[in-house]
Scaffold this active site. Structure first.
Site, PDB file in Angstrom:
ATOM      1  CB  THR A  66      -4.253  53.971  26.596  1.00 16.58           C
ATOM      2  OG1 THR A  66      -3.371  52.910  26.223  1.00 16.58           O
ATOM      3  CG2 THR A  66      -4.499  53.935  28.096  1.00 16.58           C
ATOM      4  CG  ASN A  87      -3.275  57.427  23.903  1.00 14.34           C
ATOM      5  OD1 ASN A  87      -4.380  57.293  24.422  1.00 14.34           O
ATOM      6  ND2 ASN A  87      -2.459  56.407  23.725  1.00 14.34           N
ATOM      7  CE1 TYR A 151      -1.530  57.185  36.020  1.00 10.59           C
ATOM      8  CE2 TYR A 151      -3.826  57.898  36.115  1.00 10.59           C
ATOM      9  CZ  TYR A 151      -2.882  56.920  35.855  1.00 10.59           C
ATOM     10  OH  TYR A 151      -3.279  55.676  35.436  1.00 10.59           O
ATOM     11  CG  ASP A 189       0.066  49.781  26.557  1.00  9.04           C
ATOM     12  OD1 ASP A 189      -0.516  49.625  25.466  1.00  9.04           O
ATOM     13  OD2 ASP A 189       0.722  50.809  26.834  1.00  9.04           O
ATOM     14  CG  HIS A 193       3.759  50.823  23.676  1.00 10.10           C
ATOM     15  ND1 HIS A 193       3.303  51.146  22.418  1.00 10.10           N
ATOM     16  CD2 HIS A 193       2.731  51.071  24.521  1.00 10.10           C
ATOM     17  CE1 HIS A 193       2.050  51.562  22.492  1.00 10.10           C
ATOM     18  NE2 HIS A 193       1.679  51.525  23.769  1.00 10.10           N
ATOM     19  CG  ASP A 236      -6.457  49.766  26.978  1.00  9.00           C
ATOM     20  OD1 ASP A 236      -5.991  48.609  26.963  1.00  9.00           O
ATOM     21  OD2 ASP A 236      -5.743  50.777  27.111  1.00  9.00           O
ATOM     22  CG  HIS A 237      -5.373  49.147  23.342  1.00 10.72           C
ATOM     23  ND1 HIS A 237      -4.134  48.535  23.382  1.00 10.72           N
ATOM     24  CD2 HIS A 237      -5.248  50.270  24.101  1.00 10.72           C
ATOM     25  CE1 HIS A 237      -3.297  49.243  24.117  1.00 10.72           C
ATOM     26  NE2 HIS A 237      -3.945  50.307  24.574  1.00 10.72           N
TER      27      HIS A 237
END
Length: 396
Positions: A66, A87, A151, A189, A193, A236-237
């Site tokens: 990410t 990450n 954040y 995502d 996970h 992103d992936h």
């Protein structure tokens, strides 16, 4: 008489110039949205963007995770060059560990190299509005986007509020209106996970995100500048299945006195003591389900290995495997070779600058998005790894 054609041509150029309206660009990232999720699950709004405009798949940068990839998209630089090499990583210069989950490091501009697209735009007189994109709440080169969400301010806005924030900015008077808006969603995502990419939970997350995209398109249509808006949807992936039993444990092969520091995971970075570098290589070269490289021997296609944060030795687990003494205890993960099909990311785009009618483009690298955005915004790019010619076929 000769002056008349010249006069007519001049008038035509004036008319065309007046007709050419400024465009605005919205980029939406849906974290971990694998290239095939639109077919695998129900995503009609995302598919509609592809049917009206352009659709393709996109190669992440290595490692396919990410933070490295969102920042690669923003800067046009591969992680090896912008410095966010995973990450989580070790910085040998400061002897500190960067973690995406630690605000003390994830908001520290020291770790972030390159020039994000929002700074490139602002340096050339444009305004930007960024909603939770990786690096946007960081003082990169001492600067922030014109508008951003931190954040550190909890609770985070929900997805619909993120869209509303962007629409409010695009509804401002022209002199205050951002030319570039970037929005980040952390699904599917998160669910992948926890439950794996083939799970009902991921199906629900895809439906949820798709619903927000439908809402976004509806809100765009209400803007006075609706016909001037380019919309890019990307990820992103991708994601693959993992399991605790598919884990190679470094302690089974390495002696602690052989290395200064090790960052395990996907991939793993070993900072070896010089005299034991060959010992580490010999110990790992026959270990199953991993590939191991001295950093100077990493294949060029991976575009990785020159950054000091990448360690001296790279351990590259096979797809679905981990290199760690403690497994992740998850059912899905990423970070693998971008050329593994399960790591490929989605890309869709629609708007006045893009080809129409479901144009299918060949794949390109995500670092090419930065020069694409520069073209859309009419600005000069900083020196980057991305190449406009690999992606320009999607433009009118």
């Amino acid at each position: 008489m000769k002056k008349r054609p010249i006069l007519l041509l001049s008038l035509l150029l004036v008319v065309l110039t007046l007709q050419a309206k400024k465009t605005y660009t919205i980029v939406v990232s849906m974290d971990g949205f694998r290239w095939d999720y639109t077919q695998k699950y129900h995503a009609p709004n995302i598919e509609q963007v592809g049917r009206e405009g352009v659709w393709t798949n996109m190669l992440p940068s290595y490692p396919a995770s990410t933070f490295p990839n969102h920042y690669a998209i923003a800067t046009g630089l591969v992680p090896d060059h912008h410095g966010i090499v995973n990450n989580t990583f070790w910085d040998p210069k400061t002897q500190t560990t960067f973690s995406s989950g630690n605000p003390e490091t994830s908001s520290n501009g020291y770790y972030f190299g390159g020039e994000p697209i929002w700074l490139t735009a602002q340096h050339q007189g444009l305004k930007t509005s960024i909603v939770y994109w990786v690096g946007s709440d960081v003082a990169v080169q001492g600067e922030y986007p014109n508008s951003y969400k931190s954040y550190r301010e909890q609770p985070l806005l929900d997805y619909y509020a993120r869209v509303d924030t962007a629409m409010a900015h695009l509804s401002k008077p022209k002199s205050e209106r951002p030319s570039l808006v970037m929005i980040y969603f952390d699904e599917p995502d998160h669910q992948a996970h926890l439950h794996g990419p083939d799970s009902p939970e991921v199906s629900k997350a895809v439906v949820r995100v798709d619903s927000v995209i439908g809402y976004l398109r509806s809100e765009i249509s209400k803007l006075k500048i609706a016909k001037q808006v380019n919309l890019i949807l990307l990820a992103d992936h991708g994601m693959t299945n993992i399991a605790d039993e598919r884990c190679v444990r470094p302690s089974d092969y390495l002696k602690p006195e052989w290395y200064e520091h090790i960052v395990t995971g996907i991939p793993a970075y070993i900072f070896s003591k010089p005299q034991y570098r060959d010992s580490i290589m010999q110990a790992l070269e026959h270990a199953p389900h991993i590939q191991v490289y001295k950093k100077e021997d990493i294949p060029a296609i991976m575009q990785f290995g020159t950054n000091e944060r990448a360690g001296d030795i790279l351990v590259k687990p096979d797809l679905g495997w981990q290199f760690a003494d403690t497994p992740k205890h998850q059912n899905g993960n990423h970070g693998y070779d971008p050329h593994d099909k399960e790591m490929w990311a989605l890309f869709r785009a629609v708007g006045p600058s893009f080809k129409k009618g479901g144009y299918k483009s060949s794949m390109f690298q995500n670092i090419d998005v930065y020069p694409l955005l520069c073209r859309l915004l009419g600005i000069k790019p900083a020196p980057v790894d991305g190449k406009l010619e690999r992606i320009s076929e999607i433009l009118k």
